[in-house]
Design a protein around this motif. Structure first.
Motif, PDB file in Angstrom:
ATOM      1  N   LEU A   1       4.624  17.402  66.210  1.00 32.11           N
ATOM      2  CA  LEU A   1       4.900  18.798  65.907  1.00 32.11           C
ATOM      3  C   LEU A   1       3.753  19.680  66.372  1.00 32.11           C
ATOM      4  O   LEU A   1       2.636  19.232  66.544  1.00 32.11           O
ATOM      5  N   VAL A   2       4.050  20.962  66.580  1.00 29.60           N
ATOM      6  CA  VAL A   2       3.014  21.928  66.925  1.00 29.60           C
ATOM      7  C   VAL A   2       2.944  22.982  65.829  1.00 29.60           C
ATOM      8  O   VAL A   2       3.904  23.225  65.121  1.00 29.60           O
ATOM      9  N   SER A   3       1.801  23.614  65.740  1.00 34.27           N
ATOM     10  CA  SER A   3       1.607  24.636  64.714  1.00 34.27           C
ATOM     11  C   SER A   3       2.290  25.935  65.129  1.00 34.27           C
ATOM     12  O   SER A   3       2.622  26.149  66.298  1.00 34.27           O
ATOM     13  N   ARG A   4       2.487  26.803  64.188  1.00 32.18           N
ATOM     14  CA  ARG A   4       3.082  28.125  64.449  1.00 32.18           C
ATOM     15  C   ARG A   4       2.213  28.891  65.440  1.00 32.18           C
ATOM     16  O   ARG A   4       2.717  29.543  66.345  1.00 32.18           O
ATOM     17  N   GLU A   5       0.883  28.794  65.280  1.00 25.43           N
ATOM     18  CA  GLU A   5      -0.036  29.492  66.177  1.00 25.43           C
ATOM     19  C   GLU A   5       0.116  28.999  67.614  1.00 25.43           C
ATOM     20  O   GLU A   5       0.124  29.800  68.555  1.00 25.43           O
ATOM     21  N   GLU A   6       0.244  27.689  67.787  1.00 28.66           N
ATOM     22  CA  GLU A   6       0.418  27.130  69.131  1.00 28.66           C
ATOM     23  C   GLU A   6       1.743  27.591  69.728  1.00 28.66           C
ATOM     24  O   GLU A   6       1.825  27.931  70.909  1.00 28.66           O
ATOM     25  N   LEU A   7       2.785  27.616  68.938  1.00 31.57           N
ATOM     26  CA  LEU A   7       4.087  28.077  69.409  1.00 31.57           C
ATOM     27  C   LEU A   7       4.014  29.539  69.853  1.00 31.57           C
ATOM     28  O   LEU A   7       4.518  29.902  70.921  1.00 31.57           O
ATOM     29  N   GLU A   8       3.368  30.372  69.055  1.00 26.45           N
ATOM     30  CA  GLU A   8       3.227  31.790  69.405  1.00 26.45           C
ATOM     31  C   GLU A   8       2.389  31.971  70.667  1.00 26.45           C
ATOM     32  O   GLU A   8       2.696  32.817  71.509  1.00 26.45           O
ATOM     33  N   ARG A   9       1.342  31.160  70.813  1.00 23.68           N
ATOM     34  CA  ARG A   9       0.509  31.225  72.025  1.00 23.68           C
ATOM     35  C   ARG A   9       1.315  30.855  73.260  1.00 23.68           C
ATOM     36  O   ARG A   9       1.240  31.514  74.301  1.00 23.68           O
ATOM     37  N   GLN A  10       2.133  29.818  73.143  1.00 21.73           N
ATOM     38  CA  GLN A  10       2.971  29.393  74.261  1.00 21.73           C
ATOM     39  C   GLN A  10       4.029  30.452  74.593  1.00 21.73           C
ATOM     40  O   GLN A  10       4.341  30.679  75.757  1.00 21.73           O
TER      41      GLN A  10
END
Length: 73
Positions: A37-46
């Motif tokens: 899984l990825v964090s919310r922050e990583e998803l938003e960065r992507q």
């Protein structure tokens, strides 16, 4: 005496609960780790990076159309 016996029984019942909670936490942590899984922050960065790339792509497509139009003249 009954109070001491009752307290001893409650302590015996409480330990398996703690053990079960500890084991469940370890099992859940392992399962989450395996899910990749990825964090919310990583998803938003992507998402931000993807939006930026899309904007650049649109600008380049417009430049290509402009250059194609110039070449056809």
């Amino acid at each position: 005496m009954i109070e001491a016996l009752l307290q001893a029984i409650l302590e015996q019942v409480d330990q398996p609960k703690k053990d079960l909670e500890h084991n469940l936490r370890a099992l859940l942590n392992e399962a989450v780790t395996k899910m990749d899984l990825v964090s919310r922050e990583e998803l938003e960065r992507q998402q931000t990076a993807l939006n930026s790339a899309n904007q650049k792509l649109i600008a380049l497509q417009e430049q290509v159309k402009t250059l194609e139009t110039l070449l056809q003249k």
